[in-house]
Enzyme design. Sequence first.
Site, mmCIF file in Angstrom:
data_model
loop_
_atom_site.group_PDB
_atom_site.id
_atom_site.type_symbol
_atom_site.label_atom_id
_atom_site.label_comp_id
_atom_site.label_asym_id
_atom_site.label_seq_id
_atom_site.Cartn_x
_atom_site.Cartn_y
_atom_site.Cartn_z
ATOM 1 N N HIS A 95 -14.658 -2.762 -19.591
ATOM 2 C CA HIS A 95 -15.249 -1.704 -18.757
ATOM 3 C C HIS A 95 -14.295 -1.348 -17.625
ATOM 4 O O HIS A 95 -13.336 -2.080 -17.357
ATOM 5 C CB HIS A 95 -16.573 -2.180 -18.148
ATOM 6 C CG HIS A 95 -16.400 -3.324 -17.176
ATOM 7 N ND1 HIS A 95 -16.169 -4.619 -17.586
ATOM 8 C CD2 HIS A 95 -16.371 -3.359 -15.822
ATOM 9 C CE1 HIS A 95 -16.019 -5.396 -16.531
ATOM 10 N NE2 HIS A 95 -16.123 -4.651 -15.437
ATOM 11 N N ASP B 58 -14.629 -0.450 -13.372
ATOM 12 C CA ASP B 58 -15.608 -0.579 -12.292
ATOM 13 C C ASP B 58 -15.835 0.808 -11.695
ATOM 14 O O ASP B 58 -14.877 1.527 -11.419
ATOM 15 C CB ASP B 58 -15.096 -1.548 -11.212
ATOM 16 C CG ASP B 58 -14.975 -2.985 -11.724
ATOM 17 O OD1 ASP B 58 -15.596 -3.303 -12.760
ATOM 18 O OD2 ASP B 58 -14.269 -3.791 -11.082
ATOM 19 N N HIS C 33 -10.911 -3.584 -17.998
ATOM 20 C CA HIS C 33 -10.715 -5.031 -17.996
ATOM 21 C C HIS C 33 -11.909 -5.721 -18.660
ATOM 22 O O HIS C 33 -12.946 -5.086 -18.891
ATOM 23 C CB HIS C 33 -10.497 -5.544 -16.561
ATOM 24 C CG HIS C 33 -11.603 -5.179 -15.604
ATOM 25 N ND1 HIS C 33 -11.790 -3.903 -15.112
ATOM 26 C CD2 HIS C 33 -12.605 -5.922 -15.061
ATOM 27 C CE1 HIS C 33 -12.836 -3.876 -14.310
ATOM 28 N NE2 HIS C 33 -13.365 -5.088 -14.272
ATOM 29 N N ARG D 115 -15.429 -20.844 -15.959
ATOM 30 C CA ARG D 115 -14.821 -19.892 -15.019
ATOM 31 C C ARG D 115 -15.863 -19.424 -14.002
ATOM 32 O O ARG D 115 -17.008 -19.119 -14.361
ATOM 33 C CB ARG D 115 -14.279 -18.681 -15.794
ATOM 34 C CG ARG D 115 -13.725 -17.581 -14.908
ATOM 35 C CD ARG D 115 -13.146 -16.443 -15.752
ATOM 36 N NE ARG D 115 -12.877 -15.272 -14.947
ATOM 37 C CZ ARG D 115 -11.736 -15.040 -14.311
ATOM 38 N NH1 ARG D 115 -10.749 -15.929 -14.370
ATOM 39 N NH2 ARG D 115 -11.565 -13.943 -13.606
HETATM 40 C C1 LIG Z 1 -23.931 -2.035 -18.411
HETATM 41 C C2 LIG Z 1 -23.901 -1.885 -17.120
HETATM 42 C C3 LIG Z 1 -23.734 -2.994 -16.130
HETATM 43 C C4 LIG Z 1 -23.213 -2.256 -14.919
HETATM 44 C C5 LIG Z 1 -24.095 -1.032 -14.953
HETATM 45 C C6 LIG Z 1 -23.900 -0.571 -16.404
HETATM 46 O O1 LIG Z 1 -24.925 0.271 -16.856
HETATM 47 C C7 LIG Z 1 -22.517 0.094 -16.506
HETATM 48 C C8 LIG Z 1 -21.530 -0.419 -15.413
HETATM 49 C C9 LIG Z 1 -21.693 -1.917 -15.131
HETATM 50 C C10 LIG Z 1 -20.987 -2.364 -13.873
HETATM 51 C C11 LIG Z 1 -19.546 -2.867 -14.100
HETATM 52 C C12 LIG Z 1 -18.935 -3.234 -12.747
HETATM 53 C C13 LIG Z 1 -19.883 -4.098 -11.896
HETATM 54 O O2 LIG Z 1 -19.941 -5.416 -12.424
HETATM 55 C C14 LIG Z 1 -21.309 -3.501 -11.878
HETATM 56 C C15 LIG Z 1 -22.201 -4.218 -10.855
HETATM 57 C C16 LIG Z 1 -21.244 -2.026 -11.633
HETATM 58 O O3 LIG Z 1 -21.376 -1.440 -10.570
HETATM 59 O O4 LIG Z 1 -21.056 -1.369 -12.819
HETATM 60 C C17 LIG Z 1 -21.835 -3.488 -13.309
HETATM 61 C C18 LIG Z 1 -23.263 -2.985 -13.562
HETATM 62 C C19 LIG Z 1 -24.304 -4.106 -13.533
HETATM 63 O O5 LIG Z 1 -24.028 -5.237 -13.963
HETATM 64 O O6 LIG Z 1 -25.425 -3.787 -13.122
HETATM 65 O O1 AKG Z 2 -15.750 -12.216 -13.822
HETATM 66 C C1 AKG Z 2 -14.657 -11.664 -13.847
HETATM 67 O O2 AKG Z 2 -13.610 -12.263 -13.757
HETATM 68 C C2 AKG Z 2 -14.619 -10.153 -13.943
HETATM 69 C C3 AKG Z 2 -15.997 -9.560 -14.055
HETATM 70 C C4 AKG Z 2 -16.031 -8.093 -13.877
HETATM 71 O O3 AKG Z 2 -15.125 -7.401 -14.242
HETATM 72 C C5 AKG Z 2 -17.211 -7.486 -13.232
HETATM 73 O O4 AKG Z 2 -18.138 -8.226 -12.861
HETATM 74 O O5 AKG Z 2 -17.219 -6.247 -13.073
HETATM 75 FE FE FE2 Z 3 -15.328 -5.355 -13.582
#
Ligand SMILES: C=C1C[C@]23C[C@@]1(O)CC[C@H]2[C@@]12CC[C@H](O)[C@@](C)(C(=O)O1)[C@H]2[C@@H]3C(=O)O
Ligand code: AKG
Ligand code: FE2
Length: 319
Positions: A187, A189, A244, A257
Site C-alpha cells: 500500500h 500511506d 511498501h 517484529r
Molecule cells: C484497508 C485500509 C486500512 C487503512 C484504511 C484502508 O481502507 C486503506 C488505507 C489503510 C491505511 C494504510 C496506512 C495506515 O496504516 C492507515 C492507518 C491509513 O491511514 O491508511 C491504514 C488504514 C487503517 O488501517 O485503518
Molecule cells: O509495520 C510496519 O513496519 C509498516 C506498516 C505500515 O506500513 C503501516 O502501518 O502503514
Molecule cells: Fe504504511
Amino acid sequence: MAIEQFFTCPLIELSEPDSKPQLVKACEEFGFFKVINHRVPIHVMTRLGHEAVRFFSLPLADKLRTGPPDPFGYGNKKIGSNGDVGSVEYLLLTTNYSNQDYQRFSSTFGEAAAENFRCVLNEYVSSVRKMACEILEMVADELKIQPRNVFSKLLMDEESDSVFRLNHYPPSDDESREKNLIGFGEHTDPQIISVLRSNNTSGLQISLRDGKWISIPPDETSFFVNVGDSLQVMTNGRLKSVRHRVVANNNNKSFGRLSMIYFGGPPLSEKIAPLPSLVKAGESESLYREFTWFDFKKSVVYNSRLADDRLRRVSLRQS
Ligand SMILES: C=C1C[C@]23C[C@@]1(O)CC[C@H]2[C@@]12CC[C@H](O)[C@@](C)(C(=O)O1)[C@H]2[C@@H]3C(=O)O
Ligand SMILES: O=C(O)CCC(=O)C(=O)O
Ligand SMILES: [Fe+2]
C-alpha cells in the site's frame, strides 16, 4: 534478487546542512529514506517500545477489549474494513491520545497504566513530529516553496488529523508455515509523511518504480520516512509516495517484529491540491484535482482496499 545488491537505502543525516538535495532526491526517486542523527532521544524510543511489548504481551481477551479499530483501537489480523488481512496485531490511536482512547485503556488496564501510556506516547509523538516538520521544511527550502512551513504547519495544527500506529508481527510457532507470509499488504500511506521505527526484526520492503521489491534492513536506532499520497499531490507528483509492505519472515523467534509509525496528516477541513509554485502555466499542468482531507478519507481511503491506487481517484490524467 540481484537488483537488491544495487539498491542502497538513501541515508539522510538530519544534522547535516547539506542534506537537503539528497533528501529531495530520495523523495523523488523512492519516496523513502532512512534518517540518522535525528536528535530524538533514544530513551524516548525505547520507553515506547517497552510499553508496546507490555501491551502486546497481554492476554488476547484483554487486548480485544480495547478494540475494535473503528477506526481507532486494537485490531487483530483484519486491516481496515474492506476485507484486507495480515499476520499482524495492532493498536491505532489518534496522536493526541483522545479521551476515547484513554477511556478504553483505563477501563481495560486501569488508570495508572493508561496515564503512563499517554505520557510516553505524547513524548514520543512530539519528538517525532518535530523531526517530521524539520524534514518537511527542508523539502520546502529545496523546492523553493514559500512559506517554508507550508507542509509542517499542517502537522502542527491543533486540528491535525494525524494517526499513530503500533504493529506487532508475532513469530509463527509452526516451522512448516509458508515463508514470507504477508504481515501487512502492499500500500501507500494516504497522509503527508509517515515516520517509522521498528525493533531489529526485518520485514519491511519497499517497491521500486519497476515494481521490484527491496528488503529494508531494520535499525532500531534510526527512523524510516515514507512520502505519503498527500505530499505527492501537494508537490504535483514531484515527490512520490512509496508502495511498501511487511513480510513476516519469522527471524525473531521470541517476540517478532514491532513497529511504531507516526502518520502526519492535515486537518480534516484542509484543502489538498498541487501548490501553485509547482504548477507552472503551460509547463506542468495540475495533475490532481483539489479535495479536502475529510472527503479523501471518507470517499477514498476508507472506501478502498489496502493495495488500491488511491491517487487515481483524484488524478486529472486519463488512465
Ligand atoms: C484497508 C485500509 C486500512 C487503512 C484504511 C484502508 O481502507 C486503506 C488505507 C489503510 C491505511 C494504510 C496506512 C495506515 O496504516 C492507515 C492507518 C491509513 O491511514 O491508511 C491504514 C488504514 C487503517 O488501517 O485503518
Ligand atoms: O509495520 C510496519 O513496519 C509498516 C506498516 C505500515 O506500513 C503501516 O502501518 O502503514
Ligand atoms: Fe504504511
